[in-house]
Write an enzyme that holds these catalytic residues in place. Structure first.
Site, PDB file in Angstrom:
ATOM      1  N   THR A 197       0.818  -1.206   0.000  1.00 39.30           N
ATOM      2  CA  THR A 197       0.000   0.000   0.000  1.00 39.30           C
ATOM      3  C   THR A 197       0.858   1.263   0.000  1.00 39.30           C
ATOM      4  O   THR A 197       2.013   1.227   0.436  1.00 39.30           O
ATOM      5  CB  THR A 197      -0.898  -0.006   1.267  1.00 39.30           C
ATOM      6  OG1 THR A 197      -1.437   1.293   1.485  1.00 39.30           O
ATOM      7  CG2 THR A 197      -0.102  -0.373   2.521  1.00 39.30           C
ATOM      8  N   ASP A 198       0.275   2.378  -0.433  1.00 40.41           N
ATOM      9  CA  ASP A 198       0.998   3.663  -0.368  1.00 40.41           C
ATOM     10  C   ASP A 198       1.065   4.195   1.069  1.00 40.41           C
ATOM     11  O   ASP A 198       1.796   5.143   1.348  1.00 40.41           O
ATOM     12  CB  ASP A 198       0.352   4.710  -1.296  1.00 40.41           C
ATOM     13  CG  ASP A 198      -1.088   5.070  -0.920  1.00 40.41           C
ATOM     14  OD1 ASP A 198      -1.683   4.388  -0.056  1.00 40.41           O
ATOM     15  OD2 ASP A 198      -1.616   6.043  -1.488  1.00 40.41           O
ATOM     16  N   GLU A 199       0.290   3.566   1.985  1.00 42.73           N
ATOM     17  CA  GLU A 199       0.259   4.081   3.366  1.00 42.73           C
ATOM     18  C   GLU A 199       1.602   3.902   4.063  1.00 42.73           C
ATOM     19  O   GLU A 199       1.862   4.547   5.078  1.00 42.73           O
ATOM     20  CB  GLU A 199      -0.869   3.408   4.159  1.00 42.73           C
ATOM     21  CG  GLU A 199      -2.213   3.651   3.518  1.00 42.73           C
ATOM     22  CD  GLU A 199      -3.401   3.367   4.415  1.00 42.73           C
ATOM     23  OE1 GLU A 199      -3.271   3.435   5.637  1.00 42.73           O
ATOM     24  OE2 GLU A 199      -4.468   3.069   3.855  1.00 42.73           O
ATOM     25  N   TYR A 210      -1.576  -0.634  11.056  1.00 41.55           N
ATOM     26  CA  TYR A 210      -1.748  -1.278   9.738  1.00 41.55           C
ATOM     27  C   TYR A 210      -0.573  -0.971   8.819  1.00 41.55           C
ATOM     28  O   TYR A 210       0.085  -1.871   8.301  1.00 41.55           O
ATOM     29  CB  TYR A 210      -3.067  -0.818   9.084  1.00 41.55           C
ATOM     30  CG  TYR A 210      -3.137  -1.119   7.598  1.00 41.55           C
ATOM     31  CD1 TYR A 210      -3.162  -2.428   7.139  1.00 41.55           C
ATOM     32  CD2 TYR A 210      -3.170  -0.089   6.642  1.00 41.55           C
ATOM     33  CE1 TYR A 210      -3.211  -2.724   5.775  1.00 41.55           C
ATOM     34  CE2 TYR A 210      -3.230  -0.360   5.281  1.00 41.55           C
ATOM     35  CZ  TYR A 210      -3.244  -1.685   4.853  1.00 41.55           C
ATOM     36  OH  TYR A 210      -3.280  -1.970   3.503  1.00 41.55           O
ATOM     37  N   LYS A 234       2.425  -3.408   7.225  1.00 41.98           N
ATOM     38  CA  LYS A 234       2.678  -3.559   5.789  1.00 41.98           C
ATOM     39  C   LYS A 234       4.117  -3.154   5.458  1.00 41.98           C
ATOM     40  O   LYS A 234       4.790  -3.799   4.664  1.00 41.98           O
ATOM     41  CB  LYS A 234       1.694  -2.715   4.968  1.00 41.98           C
ATOM     42  CG  LYS A 234       0.251  -3.164   5.018  1.00 41.98           C
ATOM     43  CD  LYS A 234       0.005  -4.560   4.468  1.00 41.98           C
ATOM     44  CE  LYS A 234       0.148  -4.654   2.968  1.00 41.98           C
ATOM     45  NZ  LYS A 234      -0.265  -6.001   2.465  1.00 41.98           N
TER      46      LYS A 234
HETATM   47  N1  LIG Z   1      -8.153  -1.857  -0.225  1.00 37.37           N
HETATM   48  C1  LIG Z   1      -7.252  -0.950  -0.589  1.00 37.37           C
HETATM   49  O1  LIG Z   1      -7.601   0.208  -0.873  1.00 37.37           O
HETATM   50  C2  LIG Z   1      -5.790  -1.325  -0.695  1.00 37.37           C
HETATM   51  C3  LIG Z   1      -4.905  -0.406  -1.259  1.00 37.37           C
HETATM   52  C4  LIG Z   1      -3.560  -0.765  -1.403  1.00 37.37           C
HETATM   53  C5  LIG Z   1      -3.137  -2.024  -0.998  1.00 37.37           C
HETATM   54  N2  LIG Z   1      -4.018  -2.895  -0.426  1.00 37.37           N
HETATM   55  C6  LIG Z   1      -3.517  -4.241  -0.032  1.00 37.37           C
HETATM   56  O2  LIG Z   1      -4.155  -5.169  -0.877  1.00 37.37           O
HETATM   57  C7  LIG Z   1      -4.367  -6.403  -0.191  1.00 37.37           C
HETATM   58  C8  LIG Z   1      -5.824  -6.794  -0.247  1.00 37.37           C
HETATM   59  O3  LIG Z   1      -6.626  -5.756   0.324  1.00 37.37           O
HETATM   60  P1  LIG Z   1      -8.215  -5.875   0.379  1.00 37.37           P
HETATM   61  O4  LIG Z   1      -8.750  -4.496   0.487  1.00 37.37           O
HETATM   62  O5  LIG Z   1      -8.683  -6.755  -0.717  1.00 37.37           O
HETATM   63  O6  LIG Z   1      -8.397  -6.616   1.786  1.00 37.37           O
HETATM   64  P2  LIG Z   1      -9.648  -7.375   2.377  1.00 37.37           P
HETATM   65  O7  LIG Z   1      -9.622  -7.096   3.839  1.00 37.37           O
HETATM   66  O8  LIG Z   1     -10.888  -7.093   1.587  1.00 37.37           O
HETATM   67  O9  LIG Z   1      -9.301  -8.924   2.128  1.00 37.37           O
HETATM   68  C9  LIG Z   1      -8.289  -9.598   2.819  1.00 37.37           C
HETATM   69  C10 LIG Z   1      -8.453 -11.091   2.579  1.00 37.37           C
HETATM   70  O10 LIG Z   1      -7.368 -11.767   3.257  1.00 37.37           O
HETATM   71  C11 LIG Z   1      -7.889 -12.879   3.981  1.00 37.37           C
HETATM   72  N3  LIG Z   1      -7.012 -13.134   5.124  1.00 37.37           N
HETATM   73  C12 LIG Z   1      -6.808 -12.320   6.210  1.00 37.37           C
HETATM   74  N4  LIG Z   1      -5.938 -12.912   7.061  1.00 37.37           N
HETATM   75  C13 LIG Z   1      -5.566 -14.086   6.479  1.00 37.37           C
HETATM   76  C14 LIG Z   1      -4.676 -15.132   6.871  1.00 37.37           C
HETATM   77  N5  LIG Z   1      -4.003 -15.086   8.025  1.00 37.37           N
HETATM   78  N6  LIG Z   1      -4.519 -16.191   6.040  1.00 37.37           N
HETATM   79  C15 LIG Z   1      -5.210 -16.269   4.869  1.00 37.37           C
HETATM   80  N7  LIG Z   1      -6.075 -15.314   4.464  1.00 37.37           N
HETATM   81  C16 LIG Z   1      -6.249 -14.235   5.259  1.00 37.37           C
HETATM   82  C17 LIG Z   1      -9.297 -12.449   4.392  1.00 37.37           C
HETATM   83  O11 LIG Z   1     -10.126 -13.559   4.686  1.00 37.37           O
HETATM   84  C18 LIG Z   1      -9.753 -11.663   3.161  1.00 37.37           C
HETATM   85  O12 LIG Z   1     -10.361 -12.524   2.211  1.00 37.37           O
HETATM   86  C19 LIG Z   1      -3.848  -6.176   1.244  1.00 37.37           C
HETATM   87  O13 LIG Z   1      -2.548  -6.708   1.316  1.00 37.37           O
HETATM   88  C20 LIG Z   1      -3.841  -4.670   1.395  1.00 37.37           C
HETATM   89  O14 LIG Z   1      -2.849  -4.256   2.288  1.00 37.37           O
HETATM   90  C21 LIG Z   1      -5.337  -2.576  -0.269  1.00 37.37           C
END
Ligand SMILES: NC(=O)c1ccc[n+]([C@@H]2O[C@H](COP(=O)([O-])OP(=O)(O)OC[C@H]3O[C@@H](n4cnc5c(N)ncnc54)[C@H](O)[C@@H]3O)[C@@H](O)[C@H]2O)c1
Length: 340
Positions: free
Chosen positions: A141-143, A166, A170
């Protein structure tokens, strides 16, 4: 006939992972996808119902921290790639209960990466035969870069300065991935993306919350004065960026992904209300429901991405701007909430 390749996708039942699996299977018909997801409160198997009968797709319920299980899966499927989405992802939860963020985001990433290294490499900088082209793609993430003032953009060279549990978890995982490249020559790439929005995002996040509260005639909560700025990217544009970096990104490098769509939270709420006023008109505008609530502790003021590296080196660009992507998103949520 050459054997089909298998890749491991973690966290594929979540928001971005489920959108990505659909995108990946459509564009990589010769690759099998194994989705390992613990199905925490954030995982939703119905996000993948379109894939249930796809012979190139397998779902495994399990934890990325479970080294026995992860080893078993590497043995069984002989993965040639990993795309690692699984994470605890909601900043507000990390403030109230950071433990799971450290366990999954730090220890879980380490477990996956270390298992992949042991399966693919015989010694530092030396791959086992047939594993030379394997790669581990870490989704971040950019965070991790902290907060910006009124001006400036995050580049891949911006020093890390995470401010929430968080983003700190990351950032830690990004550093572990980086160290495996420098110490072992492990084939890794990392992408750092801005805020995503689109279909299948969990109810707890900002945009689904605004839409849901608006439709339920409830107060639409906006932190502080609503002036915090995020750089919004439509999830499908992120998925195209990941697919590109997974196949063509330079090993050991990081790529920022963002759509040059900086919008403040109040604008987002107002825009969604304006669109709902058109699509689902009622007596008074939905915007009357916007309510300011006590700010999140340590709330970062502004994030904005300089995506020139992925644009210039890999030819990526965002197809949607916020105003086009949000209409598609609202239409999807209107269908979702109608079914419930
Ligand atoms: N949502 C955003 O805006 C955003 C932006 C940049 C980066 N990201 C990154 O992208 C990735 C996905 O984000 P998202 O928004 O889809 O998240 P989300 O919370 O919607 O989904 C996370 C998924 O991971 C699974 N999970 C959690 N802990 C687990 C574990 N210990 N073992 C196996 N599975 C596990 C959950 O069941 C869920 O299906 C993350 O790594 C997040 O940091 C998200």
């Amino acid at each position: 006939m050459s054997k089909k390749q298998s890749i491991l996708i973690t966290g594929g039942a979540g928001f971005i992972g489920s959108n990505f699996i659909l995108h990946f299977l459509k564009h990589n018909k010769e690759t099998e996808v194994v989705n390992l997801d613990k199905l925490t409160y954030a995982g939703e198997l119905s996000n993948l119902k379109e894939q249930e009968n796809n012979k190139n797709y397998t779902f495994i319920k399990g934890d990325i921290c479970d080294s026995e299980l992860v080893n078993e899966l590497f043995n069984k499927y002989k993965f040639t790639g990993v795309i690692h989405f699984a994470a605890e992802s909601h900043v507000d939860n990390s403030i109230k209960k950071p433990d799971a963020f450290i366990t999954t985001n730090v220890n879980g990433t380490f477990n996956l990466l270390n298992t992949a290294k042991n399966y693919w490499m015989e010694a530092p900088f030396s791959f086992k035969e047939g594993c030379e082209n394997n790669r581990f793609h870490h989704i971040s993430t950019d965070e991790v870069y902290g907060s910006l003032g009124e001006t400036g953009l995050f580049t891949e060279e911006t020093p890390y300065a995470p401010n929430s549990p968080y983003s700190a978890s990351k950032a830690s995982s990004d550093f572990i991935v980086r160290s495996y490249f420098h110490t072992y020559g492990m084939s890794v790439v990392t992408t750092n993306c801005s805020n995503n929005y689109g279909p299948k995002q969990h109810n707890e996040k900002l945009i689904p919350t605004i839409i849901r509260k608006a439709l339920n005639n409830e107060a639409i909560p906006i932190y502080g004065d609503g002036k915090n700025i995020r750089d919004w990217l439509y999830v499908e544009d992120h998925c195209r960026g990941i697919n590109l970096v997974f196949h063509k990104g330079k090993l050991g490098e990081t790529y920022n992904i963002g759509g040059k769509n900086e919008r403040d939270n109040l604008y987002i709420a107002q825009k969604i209300c304006d669109i709902l006023d058109e699509l689902r008109p009622k007596d008074i505008s939905y915007s009357k429901q916007i309510t300011f609530v006590k700010d999140r502790p340590g709330h970062d003021f502004r994030y904005a991405i300089d995506a020139s590296k992925i644009e210039n080196n890999l030819g990526w660009y965002a197809n949607e701007n916020f105003e086009t992507g949000i209409v598609k998103t609202i239409e999807w949520y209107l269908r979702k909430y109608k079914k419930q």
